[in-house]
Design an enzyme around this catalytic site. Sequence first.
Site, short mmCIF file in Angstrom:
data_model
loop_
_atom_site.label_atom_id
_atom_site.label_comp_id
_atom_site.label_asym_id
_atom_site.label_seq_id
_atom_site.Cartn_x
_atom_site.Cartn_y
_atom_site.Cartn_z
N LYS A 193 -5.36 16.83 43.12
CA LYS A 193 -5.44 17.40 44.46
C LYS A 193 -6.27 16.53 45.39
O LYS A 193 -5.88 16.23 46.50
CB LYS A 193 -6.03 18.81 44.40
CG LYS A 193 -6.14 19.51 45.76
CD LYS A 193 -4.78 19.76 46.36
CE LYS A 193 -4.87 20.51 47.67
NZ LYS A 193 -3.57 20.60 48.35
N CYS A 226 -11.17 14.21 38.75
CA CYS A 226 -12.09 14.81 37.79
C CYS A 226 -13.01 15.81 38.48
O CYS A 226 -13.30 15.69 39.67
CB CYS A 226 -12.94 13.73 37.13
SG CYS A 226 -12.01 12.43 36.31
#
Length: 612
Positions: free
Chosen positions: A607, A2
């Site tokens: 990521k 997030c």
Amino acid sequence: MCGIVGANSTRNVTNILIEGLKKLEYRGYDSAGLAIIDDKNNIDICKEVGKVIELEKSVHNLANFKGDIGIAHTRWATHGKPSKNNSHPHASESFCIVHNGVIENFAELKKVLINDGYKFKSDTDTEVIAHLLQKEWRDNFSIVDNIKYIMAMLKGAYAVAIISQKFSDKIVAVRSGSPLVIGVGIDENFISSDALSLLPVTNKFSYLDEGDIAIISKDNVEVFDNNGAAKNLEVEEYNYSSSSASKDGYKHYMLKEIYEQPEAVSNTILASLADGEISLDSFDKRAKELFEKTKHICIVACGTSYNAGMTAKYWIEKYAKVPCSVEIASEIRYRDNVVVDGSLFVSISQSGETADTLESLRKSKKQNYVGSMCICNVPNSSLVRESDIAFMTKAGVEIGVASTKAFTTQLVALAIFTLVIAKLKNSLTDQQIAKYTEELKNIRALVMGALKLDTEIDQISEYFSDKEHTIFLGRGLYYPIAIEGALKLKEISYIHAEAYPSGELKHGPLALVDKNMPIVAVVPNDELLDKTLSNLQEVHARGGKLILFVDKAVKERVNFDNSIVLELDAGHDFSAPVVFTIPLQLLSYHVAIIKGTDVDQPRNLAKSVTVE
């Protein structure tokens, strides 16, 4: 995972927030939203499932959706499915928040809040925080005292940004386990989970430490530690330009980053040299004393970084003659591990914010390690700040979820580390150190040569168009490279790919081999060549389709009909693992294109994994 962006300015912040979210898309997300306080002191919220562009359209379709203070968020679902209701921001009567992380005791808190009459609109753990703020806030307490009291009720790792009608000219941010960075401007200040998102508006940043509380006004930022004591705001300039996050004409970030590897590995090597020799100063002034005490090395990492660590184990034990273990961070973090006498704790993370790696480092500080070192790509990240010494890779900004240049620069960093340890331990002569240093200096040219296989690899990728399974093989030093190749293929093409040591074929994997099973293998010029060829012969005899990346020095030894053979100049032990990685990355990329997947943002992946 997030992403959080917040802005407090003298201008409308809506576009700043949206552009910031776009810069965070690479982290992975399934929905996005933002909230602003308008000129009537109302909190206005807009949320959408899907891409940030959909949120941008919705905001632009709303009349008068603007304000000079706001927060925004990209969500990667942990509690509750992707939906508008579950998207952030979440609000109570007076408070609106965005949140990264996981609140472990949210179910207990939610039950109490429901019993007290609070109504929930979502299935998230985040909404609990909004209602808890509403319930427990005391107007006669300071902001810091309120935040300390309320956040102490939460269990888990989180980063939170809050706006409220109770302090409508401020953003309050809290860091507890998930990263946050302050962006400092002129008559405007910002908060984000990633400095990259703020590069269009500032290059001056201050990273919050664990437990910090920040109060962000337009003309001032106050920071307090977890005891409520005021801290000095230490601001540093970030030297990446906003263009670092552009594709520069490439179709995908991943392809761009594959082609940036000659420069990335070269920059990492050059940064470690003084007068043409590897220098201890590239680590830290304390490195010599720490390394001289080292009798064992424990490498801890996750994912791709773990594969780099696995490769380093071969180097360290062969050349430095120091025993080395490699651990998955999420495993050692919770295991009652025995620390070997004289063990150095070495963590590897591209972002420096990987939750399990960071918590493993914190655990190590309570154990009997001689000290800690990290290999990282992000200056001022938590891992860098909390390790005793750090070696910084020079990969530059990496946007693609599937790591490419971060991995190869980690390999180079670990090769340099190996040579430094070998020199201090007198495991190699000065002549040998000089020879291997020259090999490292030549990696740039070898990587550029490997990139020339791109067209051929693109052509053979068609073979994988109807494949659902693949086996990767490597032996010795190249087994971790096979693991990395399999990881890349599964990450971005969604083909099930597994890697095995070539010598393990007879112990099970050979049962999977038939004419429909692609077998990808690297064939280096090393002392295990005969063994490798024997293993490949077993696959060939059973009809397996061989796709071989072969060092040109041994090309004449490789004779398998109905096989695909691509040759390259890989060099020797310190360069070849890096060089063989390049065609495996290109293969994964082109197969993903054939499969029609989202190369830069593969499904379900993020990521930077900042939660467990």
